[in-house]
Design an enzyme around this catalytic site. Structure first.
Site, PDB file in Angstrom:
ATOM      1  N   ASP A 147       3.894   1.298  -2.018  1.00 52.91           N
ATOM      2  CA  ASP A 147       4.240  -0.127  -2.164  1.00 52.91           C
ATOM      3  C   ASP A 147       5.564  -0.008  -3.168  1.00 52.91           C
ATOM      4  O   ASP A 147       5.226  -0.844  -4.062  1.00 52.91           O
ATOM      5  CB  ASP A 147       3.095  -0.997  -2.401  1.00 52.91           C
ATOM      6  CG  ASP A 147       2.166  -0.915  -1.175  1.00 52.91           C
ATOM      7  OD1 ASP A 147       2.126  -1.719  -0.216  1.00 52.91           O
ATOM      8  OD2 ASP A 147       1.344  -0.101  -1.243  1.00 52.91           O
ATOM      9  N   SER A 150      -4.474   1.289   4.633  1.00 53.09           N
ATOM     10  CA  SER A 150      -5.992   0.543   5.138  1.00 53.09           C
ATOM     11  C   SER A 150      -5.497  -0.018   6.598  1.00 53.09           C
ATOM     12  O   SER A 150      -6.258  -0.006   7.438  1.00 53.09           O
ATOM     13  CB  SER A 150      -6.274  -0.346   4.403  1.00 53.09           C
ATOM     14  OG  SER A 150      -6.412  -0.073   3.212  1.00 53.09           O
ATOM     15  N   HIS A 174      -5.897   5.473  -2.062  1.00 49.59           N
ATOM     16  CA  HIS A 174      -6.623   4.808  -3.460  1.00 49.59           C
ATOM     17  C   HIS A 174      -7.289   5.729  -4.406  1.00 49.59           C
ATOM     18  O   HIS A 174      -7.023   5.774  -5.740  1.00 49.59           O
ATOM     19  CB  HIS A 174      -7.650   3.879  -2.845  1.00 49.59           C
ATOM     20  CG  HIS A 174      -7.056   2.761  -2.023  1.00 49.59           C
ATOM     21  ND1 HIS A 174      -7.307   2.526  -0.419  1.00 49.59           N
ATOM     22  CD2 HIS A 174      -6.507   1.518  -2.187  1.00 49.59           C
ATOM     23  CE1 HIS A 174      -6.716   1.584  -0.058  1.00 49.59           C
ATOM     24  NE2 HIS A 174      -6.137   0.937  -0.888  1.00 49.59           N
ATOM     25  N   GLY A 231       0.538   2.348  -6.601  1.00 49.92           N
ATOM     26  CA  GLY A 231       0.890   3.488  -5.625  1.00 49.92           C
ATOM     27  C   GLY A 231       2.581   3.371  -5.520  1.00 49.92           C
ATOM     28  O   GLY A 231       2.811   2.125  -5.072  1.00 49.92           O
TER      29      GLY A 231
HETATM   30  P1  AMP Z   1      -3.908  -1.916  -1.004  1.00 47.97           P
HETATM   31  O1  AMP Z   1      -5.366  -1.777  -1.129  1.00 47.97           O
HETATM   32  O2  AMP Z   1      -3.205  -1.520   0.105  1.00 47.97           O
HETATM   33  O3  AMP Z   1      -3.341  -3.285  -1.929  1.00 47.97           O
HETATM   34  O4  AMP Z   1      -3.528  -0.672  -2.176  1.00 47.97           O
HETATM   35  C1  AMP Z   1      -3.757  -0.555  -3.450  1.00 47.97           C
HETATM   36  C2  AMP Z   1      -2.871   0.236  -4.199  1.00 47.97           C
HETATM   37  O5  AMP Z   1      -3.021   1.691  -3.776  1.00 47.97           O
HETATM   38  C3  AMP Z   1      -1.704  -0.101  -4.261  1.00 47.97           C
HETATM   39  O6  AMP Z   1      -0.925   0.123  -5.571  1.00 47.97           O
HETATM   40  C4  AMP Z   1      -0.960   1.029  -3.343  1.00 47.97           C
HETATM   41  O7  AMP Z   1       0.328   1.066  -3.462  1.00 47.97           O
HETATM   42  C5  AMP Z   1      -1.728   2.088  -3.258  1.00 47.97           C
HETATM   43  N1  AMP Z   1      -1.773   2.858  -2.138  1.00 47.97           N
HETATM   44  C6  AMP Z   1      -1.946   2.342  -0.953  1.00 47.97           C
HETATM   45  N2  AMP Z   1      -1.597   3.330   0.071  1.00 47.97           N
HETATM   46  C7  AMP Z   1      -1.498   4.639  -0.740  1.00 47.97           C
HETATM   47  C8  AMP Z   1      -1.153   5.942  -0.421  1.00 47.97           C
HETATM   48  N3  AMP Z   1      -1.145   6.460   0.605  1.00 47.97           N
HETATM   49  N4  AMP Z   1      -0.737   6.786  -1.529  1.00 47.97           N
HETATM   50  C9  AMP Z   1      -0.928   6.423  -2.812  1.00 47.97           C
HETATM   51  N5  AMP Z   1      -1.239   5.051  -3.094  1.00 47.97           N
HETATM   52  C10 AMP Z   1      -1.361   4.231  -2.375  1.00 47.97           C
END
Ligand code: AMP
Length: 290
Positions: A156, A192, A43, A153
């Site tokens: 996803d 997460s 993040h 990211g």
């Molecule tokens: P989330 O909190 O899981 O909904 O993720 C929020 C954003 O962080 C989304 O755009 C994800 O694709 C990105 N993200 C999650 N994990 C990673 C990672 N390991 N590397 C880069 N971006 C990430």
């Protein structure tokens, strides 16, 4: 030393919109990163990407009930508000937007954003309704935060493709940046949900990045056949007793159309259950092998 003050925390959508309007009137470009919290370095890399391209960074933290299925982990999804705030501060975020569910889903709400093509396969098959929930909440967040630029990211990858399609089809005046996947030292893509894994499960989960590395190695040696690459990856995954493959596909990263050849823009995407935890990962083998 971080010269910026602590982030402002805003929970009210109208207040968030007022802040953005005022910031833009004073000449600033606003970067936005939507998250569900339980922040990790992946993040933070997105926050830094937004900061390097804009004048102010807004991060939303909202565990969106609409994107969880009835048997999924909404209630148990990790929530660490204090640690999240500390991390936002360390990454020089300007505003942390933390709306309540009732503020995002107003009483009597009945409008959703649905995508009818890209959302059908891959994760859409095993998570029906998931992307409707994602697109609906991201559209709401875009209208509230009114950013000039938003960072998502590549981790996803289907979500990123769908957001690109939504921004295009619904004429959102927002520039999108798709940021690379950040991995832990052992190769596992940061997530997460990794904290759900026991030590033994984590060891088995490492087969996922290893399988993707088999694909990269195949490409480095000159291989171009998608099915051969997928079979190499599947073979690696099949060695783990507690790993259940959901899908492993070779598709165009933007259109998600199946690809027979590994060319630029083609990704190998995987989703697998390790114990009770569903993990996703992907690689752009041409881009990441050169
Ligand atoms: P989330 O909190 O899981 O909904 O993720 C929020 C954003 O962080 C989304 O755009 C994800 O694709 C990105 N993200 C999650 N994990 C990673 C990672 N390991 N590397 C880069 N971006 C990430």
């Amino acid at each position: 030393m971080n010269a910026k003050p602590a982030p402002i925390v805003i929970s009210s959508p109208p207040e968030m919109r007022d802040w953005s309007r005022a910031r833009r009137l004073s000449g600033g470009r606003i970067g936005f990163v939507p998250t569900m919290g339980a922040l990790h370095d992946g993040h933070l890399s997105l926050f830094r990407s937004a900061a390097s391209r804009t004048d102010a960074v807004v991060v939303s933290i909202f565990v969106n009930p609409a994107q969880f299925g009835p048997r999924e982990d909404f209630l148990h999804y990790p929530r660490n508000p204090q640690s999240d705030l500390d991390q936002c501060r360390s990454a020089a975020v300007d505003v942390v937007f933390v709306p309540a569910v009732e503020a995002m889903y107003l009483s009597g709400h009945s409008v959703v954003v649905d995508e009818t093509a890209l959302s059908q396969g891959l994760c859409g098959t095993s998570r029906p309704g998931h992307f409707r929930g994602v697109l609906t909440v991201v559209a709401k967040l875009f209208n509230i935060v009114q950013p000039d630029l938003a960072v998502f990211g590549r981790k996803d990858a289907q979500q990123a493709a769908l957001i690109q399609r939504m921004v295009h089809d619904l004429h959102f005046p927002i520039e999108l940046v798709i940021a690379p996947i950040l991995r832990d030292a052992d190769g596992l893509a940061m997530s997460s949900r990794n904290r759900y894994l026991s030590d033994g499960e984590r060891r088995q989960a490492l087969a996922i990045p290893e399988a993707l590395r088999c694909v990269a190695e195949y490409v480095r040696k000159g291989g171009t056949d998608a099915e051969t690459a997928c079979n190499l990856a599947r073979k690696r995954l099949s060695r783990e007793p507690d790993l259940r493959l959901d899908y492993l596909v070779c598709v165009n990263a933007e259109t998600l159309a199946p690809a027979a050849l590994l060319t630029r823009g083609v990704m190998v995407a995987v989703a697998a259950w390790v114990g009770h935890t569903r993990l996703i990962d992907n690689i752009l083998p041409i881009e990441e092998s050169s």
